[in-house]
Write an enzyme that holds these catalytic residues in place. Structure first.
Site, mmCIF file in Angstrom:
data_model
loop_
_atom_site.group_PDB
_atom_site.id
_atom_site.type_symbol
_atom_site.label_atom_id
_atom_site.label_comp_id
_atom_site.label_asym_id
_atom_site.label_seq_id
_atom_site.Cartn_x
_atom_site.Cartn_y
_atom_site.Cartn_z
ATOM 1 N N ARG A 28 39.316 29.855 33.175
ATOM 2 C CA ARG A 28 38.045 29.101 33.329
ATOM 3 C C ARG A 28 37.207 29.404 31.876
ATOM 4 O O ARG A 28 38.166 30.279 31.312
ATOM 5 C CB ARG A 28 36.957 29.712 34.261
ATOM 6 C CG ARG A 28 37.254 31.434 34.318
ATOM 7 C CD ARG A 28 35.903 31.821 34.952
ATOM 8 N NE ARG A 28 36.242 33.222 35.362
ATOM 9 C CZ ARG A 28 36.014 34.242 34.744
ATOM 10 N NH1 ARG A 28 35.432 34.040 33.583
ATOM 11 N NH2 ARG A 28 36.145 35.492 35.106
ATOM 12 N N GLU B 105 48.426 49.848 40.080
ATOM 13 C CA GLU B 105 48.856 50.030 38.675
ATOM 14 C C GLU B 105 48.761 51.498 38.227
ATOM 15 O O GLU B 105 47.926 52.350 38.619
ATOM 16 C CB GLU B 105 47.939 49.266 37.883
ATOM 17 C CG GLU B 105 48.471 47.854 37.644
ATOM 18 C CD GLU B 105 47.230 47.091 36.977
ATOM 19 O OE1 GLU B 105 46.645 47.619 36.294
ATOM 20 O OE2 GLU B 105 47.641 45.792 36.840
ATOM 21 N N LYS C 258 46.278 38.187 41.280
ATOM 22 C CA LYS C 258 46.905 39.175 40.138
ATOM 23 C C LYS C 258 48.333 39.552 40.352
ATOM 24 O O LYS C 258 49.010 39.518 39.574
ATOM 25 C CB LYS C 258 46.123 40.280 40.110
ATOM 26 C CG LYS C 258 44.531 40.086 39.794
ATOM 27 C CD LYS C 258 43.957 41.494 39.416
ATOM 28 C CE LYS C 258 42.359 41.483 39.592
ATOM 29 N NZ LYS C 258 41.656 40.918 38.607
HETATM 30 P P1 ADP Z 1 38.682 41.698 37.184
HETATM 31 O O1 ADP Z 1 39.404 40.673 37.895
HETATM 32 O O2 ADP Z 1 37.679 42.390 38.147
HETATM 33 O O3 ADP Z 1 38.240 41.307 35.871
HETATM 34 P P2 ADP Z 1 40.832 43.446 35.905
HETATM 35 O O4 ADP Z 1 42.208 43.568 36.133
HETATM 36 O O5 ADP Z 1 40.479 42.372 34.673
HETATM 37 O O6 ADP Z 1 39.837 42.748 36.865
HETATM 38 O O7 ADP Z 1 40.278 44.626 35.381
HETATM 39 C C1 ADP Z 1 39.091 44.936 35.050
HETATM 40 C C2 ADP Z 1 38.776 46.282 34.084
HETATM 41 O O8 ADP Z 1 39.417 47.210 34.664
HETATM 42 C C3 ADP Z 1 39.566 46.002 33.011
HETATM 43 O O9 ADP Z 1 38.909 45.188 31.865
HETATM 44 C C4 ADP Z 1 39.877 47.172 32.451
HETATM 45 O O10 ADP Z 1 38.777 47.901 31.716
HETATM 46 C C5 ADP Z 1 40.094 47.857 33.696
HETATM 47 N N1 ADP Z 1 41.482 48.273 33.950
HETATM 48 C C6 ADP Z 1 42.130 47.193 34.762
HETATM 49 N N2 ADP Z 1 43.369 47.637 34.648
HETATM 50 C C7 ADP Z 1 43.374 48.825 34.230
HETATM 51 C C8 ADP Z 1 44.379 49.960 34.347
HETATM 52 N N3 ADP Z 1 45.793 49.898 34.580
HETATM 53 N N4 ADP Z 1 44.129 51.293 33.885
HETATM 54 C C9 ADP Z 1 42.969 51.374 33.165
HETATM 55 N N5 ADP Z 1 41.918 50.412 33.231
HETATM 56 C C10 ADP Z 1 42.231 49.380 33.825
HETATM 57 P P1 ADP Z 2 34.475 37.947 33.037
HETATM 58 O O1 ADP Z 2 35.555 38.573 32.674
HETATM 59 O O2 ADP Z 2 34.309 36.636 32.337
HETATM 60 O O3 ADP Z 2 33.057 38.742 33.050
HETATM 61 P P2 ADP Z 2 34.357 38.252 35.962
HETATM 62 O O4 ADP Z 2 35.510 37.903 36.527
HETATM 63 O O5 ADP Z 2 33.887 39.328 35.578
HETATM 64 O O6 ADP Z 2 34.623 37.543 34.350
HETATM 65 O O7 ADP Z 2 33.219 37.354 36.516
HETATM 66 C C1 ADP Z 2 32.643 36.240 35.750
HETATM 67 C C2 ADP Z 2 31.064 36.317 35.866
HETATM 68 O O8 ADP Z 2 30.888 35.650 37.172
HETATM 69 C C3 ADP Z 2 30.493 37.616 36.150
HETATM 70 O O9 ADP Z 2 29.047 37.618 35.488
HETATM 71 C C4 ADP Z 2 30.419 37.881 37.756
HETATM 72 O O10 ADP Z 2 29.503 38.660 37.994
HETATM 73 C C5 ADP Z 2 29.968 36.348 38.178
HETATM 74 N N1 ADP Z 2 30.574 36.030 39.481
HETATM 75 C C6 ADP Z 2 31.836 36.112 39.755
HETATM 76 N N2 ADP Z 2 31.814 35.495 41.002
HETATM 77 C C7 ADP Z 2 30.643 35.163 41.468
HETATM 78 C C8 ADP Z 2 30.099 34.565 42.655
HETATM 79 N N3 ADP Z 2 30.754 34.364 43.766
HETATM 80 N N4 ADP Z 2 28.853 34.416 42.359
HETATM 81 C C9 ADP Z 2 28.171 34.149 41.368
HETATM 82 N N5 ADP Z 2 28.362 35.117 40.384
HETATM 83 C C10 ADP Z 2 29.956 35.230 40.070
HETATM 84 MG MG MG Z 3 39.202 40.678 34.410
#
Ligand code: ADP
Ligand code: ADP
Ligand code: MG
Length: 667
Positions: free
Chosen positions: A291, A200, A116
């Site tokens: 993906r 952040e 990220k």
């Molecule tokens: P992940 O890889 O787990 O999806 P993200 O960076 O996409 O991580 O963040 C997951 C969620 O956390 C976002 O969908 C949002 O709701 C919340 N989030 C992420 N960054 C911020 C932020 N700077 N302020 C508030 N909420 C955030």
């Molecule tokens: P999305 O934004 O599409 O929900 P996430 O980053 O939250 O993407 O993860 C995608 C999905 O894959 C989620 O349901 C998460 O729980 C699952 N996932 C992520 N990593 C793994 C893993 N190593 N094994 C099984 N499921 C996983």
């Molecule tokens: Mg995300």
């Protein structure tokens, strides 16, 4: 087009990829762990290869075993699904080196977006707006704390390698920074083997709006509009919809073009999602998922396109099927993720065998993507998602109502789920009005997760009738075996020489004991329930169904039994009861009392108290890691720790006593 592909995943996404492959005449190879030998993705594939034991590290994450399976089965390409190896650049490279095609972006694009922090640096250069924050390489605590102060609290610490909401911590004040940083690092190390973080500004009422992009190998890249995924718990999505409520055409174009610019900056090919966080008129780049996304079906329903088909076309060297100006939005779609998890325990993942599962079937404009069937096990090894249910309608309100009704007509028995919670969410007037932000669930928690109502008389009567029906069936079976079916000792109507024409059943529900006294009459029972007496009779057409007459009322319900546990699915919704053991056995659901037990199987990663130590209410006692997330075990009251049962590194079973605790008198 390919003739045969291997799907390096499991569950609903593996089944979903196979559905398109089948339609296109592409043969499919599944891979599976020992735990999944009878899983749907294995049964639905044309062939399947066992790749290892249940833990993902030894099976679904074993790239070499998967590539070997592809080569041995003659597959030409590998579809990684989401999660697992889908965003692993080294795997994408190894696939190519083996002479196979990776159905996804080039390894370089995965790598560029894999961190990220690096993705943010890249986007900054491409002129895409970012959330104010720090995403540098230096990682010492003092520097990160200074950056947090500069950004201004509250801040959000994120694992650079993060995904699935893991390794993420909100920090409200400078005093908490050190502890939260340590937690984020530990969780990131455990889940991703990398403890680097970024910091952040934490936005308090943002929306999560993401853009679906698609690139081909011929220089074209389009956006398939946006999805609003603001309804989240634990920073993970539960409801997603497309298009985003309140989106204007100008903003859609601005976000779509920013997303395409991001994709083009890294030479993107295949399906990808650019996630933005939006507040007011502004939107900022958050991350790119290289993906297919869990929530891709809502995009498919409003565009009429099959994104897996697009993936297969692009991977086999064909151009995108449509140009930007040919893409249109038609209607509105909304998806709910049905999870085995407990909304009353902060949405902690749950496990269990699906003793009963009924999902909507054959309803118009309703799609169910699932990878499990009744009888399957939701285990600790994998994601606890049971199904995605997706509804479409001409307009938003229709889609929400259709989905809510579908969920209200569904049932899952055997594991705690978020089913009722999802239906409440979809009916919430503020959500229906389109007022969504990522804090919605947290703010409306009381209304969305009301305390469980105690079993009412109808529920207790249904439970009692089910138990009586089962006993009668057992007695009949015993009589048939004994050779003297007319012996009064085998009578099933309670006329046992006046010995027990009266039976008392006691149902346990948490701390509550609800006795039901039964008297046998001619062809009916007389039930004495907590709220009064009534005459009842019932037939049980099968092990789960029951058709009962309760006083003047006739109703059909489901009562699923697993030994002394009963789940009643009747007018009160789903109610779980335990039948008390008349021989005085210990209750299965014994109130935790002074015992602090593991909410799920996991590993102890830190113990912060010693035997004999006095602690305040809410003090942190132990940290448990389960399903790659940390769970804090805290003191339920002011008191003293009388025993610590495990040390860091120990594995614990669900329900294992972790710490004995004595609450101070009167606390
Ligand atoms: P992940 O890889 O787990 O999806 P993200 O960076 O996409 O991580 O963040 C997951 C969620 O956390 C976002 O969908 C949002 O709701 C919340 N989030 C992420 N960054 C911020 C932020 N700077 N302020 C508030 N909420 C955030
Ligand atoms: P999305 O934004 O599409 O929900 P996430 O980053 O939250 O993407 O993860 C995608 C999905 O894959 C989620 O349901 C998460 O729980 C699952 N996932 C992520 N990593 C793994 C893993 N190593 N094994 C099984 N499921 C996983
Ligand atoms: Mg995300």
């Amino acid at each position: 087009m390919f003739r045969k592909i291997l799907i390096a995943n499991r569950g609903e996404i593996a089944c979903r990829v196979m559905r398109t492959a089948r339609r296109l005449g592409v043969r499919t190879v599944a891979v599976h762990s020992e735990a999944d030998a009878g899983a749907q993705h294995v049964l639905q594939a044309d062939e399947a290869v066992l790749i290892g034991p249940p833990p993902p590290r030894e099976s679904y994450l074993k790239g070499d075993a998967i590539i070997a399976a592809a080569l041995a089965s003659g597959a030409e390409a590998i579809h990684p699904g989401y999660g697992f190896l889908s965003e692993n650049a080294a795997f994408a490279e190894a696939v190519a080196e083996a002479g196979l095609i990776f159905i996804g972006p080039p390894a370089a694009a995965i790598r560029a977006m894999g961190s990220k922090s690096e993705a943010k640096a890249l986007m900054e250069k491409a002129g895409v707006p970012l959330v104010p924050g720090y995403h540098g390489a230096a990682q010492d605590e003092a520097l990160l704390a200074r950056e947090a102060a500069r950004i201004g609290y509250p801040v959000l610490i994120k694992a650079s390698a993060g995904g699935g909401g893991k390794g993420m911590r909100v920090v409200e004040t400078a005093a908490d920074f050190g502890a939260q940083l340590a937690g984020a690092r530990r969780e990131a190390k455990g889940a991703f083997g990398d403890d680097r973080v970024l910091v952040e500004k934490y936005l308090t009422r943002p929306r999560h709006i993401e853009v679906q992009v698609f690139g081909d190998g011929q220089g074209d890249c389009v956006y398939l509009f946006e999805r609003d995924c603001s309804l989240q718990r634990r920073h993970q999505k539960v409801i997603e919809e497309a298009p985003a409520p309140g989106m204007t055409a100008e903003r859609r174009r601005a976000m779509g073009e920013a997303a395409v610019a991001a994709a083009k900056a890294i030479g993107y090919q295949g399906a990808g999602t650019v996630e933005f966080i939006a507040e007011g008129e502004d939107f900022y780049f958050m991350e790119m998922n290289t993906r297919l996304q869990v929530e891709h079906p809502v995009t498919e329903l409003i565009t009429g396109q099959d994104l897996v088909e697009w993936q297969l076309l692009v991977a086999s060297g064909r151009p995108l099927p449509l140009k930007q100006e040919q893409l249109r939005i038609h209607g509105h779609a909304v998806e709910a993720r049905l999870y085995a998890e407990d909304p009353r325990k902060d949405f902690l993942p749950a496990t269990g065998r699906l003793l009963h599962l009924s999902l909507p079937e054959g309803l118009p404009d309703l799609r169910v993507d699932s990878g499990v069937v009744e009888g399957d096990e939701i285990s600790v090894h994998y994601d606890p998602m049971i199904a995605k249910v997706i509804a479409w309608d001409e307009e938003r309100r229709g889609a929400l109502a259709r989905l809510a009704a579908a969920l209200e007509g569904s049932a899952v028995v055997g594991s705690t789920t978020n089913l009722e919670f999802l239906a409440r969410l979809l009916r919430h007037p503020d959500f229906v009005a389109g007022a969504v932000d990522t804090g919605f669930i947290g703010r409306h928690r009381a209304a969305l997760v009301p305390p469980a109502a105690p079993a009412d008389d109808t529920t207790l009567a249904l439970a009692a009738l089910a138990v009586l029906g089962d006993r009668a069936a057992e007695a009949r079976a015993a009589a048939a075996r004994s050779g003297d079916p007319y012996s009064p000792w085998h009578s099933t109507d309670g006329w046992r020489l006046n010995l027990d024409t009266r039976v008392e059943l006691v149902f346990l529900e948490g701390e509550r004991r609800a006795p039901v006294t039964v008297r046998y009459g001619a062809g009916h029972y007389r039930l004495a329930l907590p709220g009064g007496s009534l005459t009842a009779s019932a037939v049980r057409p099968d092990a789960a169904r029951i058709e009962a007459t309760l006083g003047e009322r006739r109703l059909k319900a489901r009562v699923v039994r697993d030994g002394r546990l009963l789940w009643v699915l009747g007018p009160q919704g789903l109610v779980r009861l335990e039948l008390e053991d008349p021989h005085g056995g210990e209750a299965l659901d014994a109130g935790a009392g002074g015992r602090l037990v593991a909410p799920m199987p996991g590993k102890v990663i830190a113990v912060s108290v010693a035997e004999g130590q006095d602690v305040a209410k809410g003090a942190l006692l132990m940290i448990l890691e389960a399903m790659k997330m940390e769970h804090s075990i805290v003191a339920p009251a002011e008191g003293r720790v009388t025993a610590v049962r495990y040390a860091p590194g120990d594995l614990v079973k669900e329900g294992a006593e972790l710490i004995s605790f004595e609450a101070k008198e009167g606390k």
